[in-house]
Scaffold this active site. Structure first.
Site, PDB file in Angstrom:
ATOM      1  N   GLY A  10      -8.725  63.236  52.496  1.00 59.37           N
ATOM      2  CA  GLY A  10      -7.522  63.127  51.684  1.00 59.37           C
ATOM      3  C   GLY A  10      -7.306  61.718  51.157  1.00 59.37           C
ATOM      4  CG  PHE A  11      -3.756  59.140  48.850  1.00 60.09           C
ATOM      5  CD1 PHE A  11      -4.436  58.054  48.311  1.00 60.09           C
ATOM      6  CD2 PHE A  11      -2.391  59.037  49.038  1.00 60.09           C
ATOM      7  CE1 PHE A  11      -3.756  56.886  47.975  1.00 60.09           C
ATOM      8  CE2 PHE A  11      -1.703  57.888  48.697  1.00 60.09           C
ATOM      9  CZ  PHE A  11      -2.395  56.810  48.171  1.00 60.09           C
ATOM     10  CB  ILE A  12      -3.576  58.338  53.789  1.00 57.53           C
ATOM     11  CG1 ILE A  12      -2.326  58.260  52.908  1.00 57.53           C
ATOM     12  CG2 ILE A  12      -3.512  57.268  54.884  1.00 57.53           C
ATOM     13  CD1 ILE A  12      -1.021  58.545  53.656  1.00 57.53           C
ATOM     14  CE1 TYR A 152       4.774  66.886  54.988  1.00 57.51           C
ATOM     15  CE2 TYR A 152       6.586  65.421  54.379  1.00 57.51           C
ATOM     16  CZ  TYR A 152       5.270  65.608  54.759  1.00 57.51           C
ATOM     17  OH  TYR A 152       4.452  64.508  54.935  1.00 57.51           O
ATOM     18  CE  LYS A 156       3.700  65.171  58.242  1.00 50.36           C
ATOM     19  NZ  LYS A 156       2.385  64.870  58.879  1.00 50.36           N
TER      20      LYS A 156
END
Length: 322
Positions: A10-12, A152, A156
């Protein structure tokens, strides 16, 4: 150090993998290449290091506890960095069950795999969304986080609570990092900065929700990666830590920064505020500075300029391959 990294493509995750390899660690990357956005973008994210001798990629799901246990044992992993998630506030509003299954059951599966294989070091991604519309500004880690505004955000916060339970019962060392809107090269295409940049470059109208006064703390990817690294090296006990940017900016200000970087004036398509969106995110970073020495270095102005330069270069690169 041998690290199991979930969400590695993914991005991170891809940026973190590059940095971990650069400083000498071995990375076992787990990613399911789901369809939330084009999976080929994720393959492109890891292209530069896919053949690195200290990197191995496994296509699989964090909810597959047997797979995760096998990876932890077979590679003698000593640390887990958990970034895999079904991301996005708005996506979670339309698909709440899928969000909770991946983010809550997936985190539980991972923790259980760690328990049965005696791996007790975990750094995991949480989110500034857990604060909801907090009246305490800037947001501190000891603020109440019991009124999530989206599935979401709830998922978390649930992950943080699961992690605390495993710390308490089984002695895990855990850092839950509350990320504040991460941006930079490879950012997910549906995120505001990516979407606005694409629309401005193509001289298309930009859709803005609300009245433009909502504000976010934006964190450049380099600062986020440095925060994760510092958390890995300082891992001890149980910590909730904000990992954010230097300041917050309004939606109006963000658009103006992208306009200047792209060189086009935006046409705005105003739409009503979206369910689940918070009014403001603003990070108090004093605890992260004290516990892990985290201090962001990239201003929003510089970060937007870097992102737009990358976006144009990436666009040119892709056009040459058509």
């Amino acid at each position: 150090m041998t690290i199991l990294l979930t969400g590695a493509a993914g991005f991170i995750g891809s940026h973190l993998t590059e940095q971990l390899l650069a400083v000498g660690h071995q990375v076992i990357g787990l990613d399911n290449f789901d369809d939330q956005y084009d999976p080929y973008r994720k393959y492109d994210n890891i292209h530069a290091f896919a053949e690195h001798p200290r990197f191995e990629l496994i296509k699989g799901d964090i909810r597959d506890q047997a797979l995760v246990s096998d990876l932890l044992k077979r590679h003698a992993c000593d640390t887990v960095v958990h970034l895999a998630a079904r991301t996005g506030v708005r996506t979670s509003v339309t698909e709440p069950a899928r969000c909770l299954d991946v983010n809550v059951n997936g985190t539980l599966s991972l923790l259980e795999a760690m328990r049965v294989t005696n791996v007790g070091r975990l750094v995991m991604a949480s989110s500034s969304s857990v604060y909801g519309n907090s009246n305490n500004v800037p947001f501190r880690e000891d603020d109440s986080a019991n009124q999530p505004l989206s599935p979401y955000a709830m998922s978390k916060r649930s992950g943080e609570l699961l992690a605390y339970t495993y710390h308490h019962l089984y002695g895990f060392d855990i850092a839950c990092l509350r990320f504040f809107t991460v941006y930079g090269p490879r950012q997910r295409p549906e995120m505001a900065i990516s979407r606005f940049t694409e629309q401005l470059i193509n001289e298309q109208p930009i859709t803005l929700f609300g009245d433009g006064t909502t504000a976010r703390n934006y964190t450049y990817i380099h600062d986020t990666v440095m925060g994760i690294l510092r958390a890995i090296y300082c891992l001890s006990g149980y910590n909730l830590l904000n990992v954010g940017g230097p300041t917050s900016v309004t939606l109006h200000e963000l658009v103006q920064l992208i306009e200047r970087a792209v060189g086009h004036k935006a046409t705005i398509d105003w739409q009503p505020a979206q369910p689940g969106d918070v009014v403001l995110t603003c990070a108090d970073l004093s605890l992260a500075a004290e516990r892990i020495g985290y201090r962001p270095t990239v201003s929003i102005d510089e970060g937007i300029n870097r992102f737009v330069r990358w976006y144009k270069q990436d666009l040119a690169k892709n056009e040459t391959h058509i």
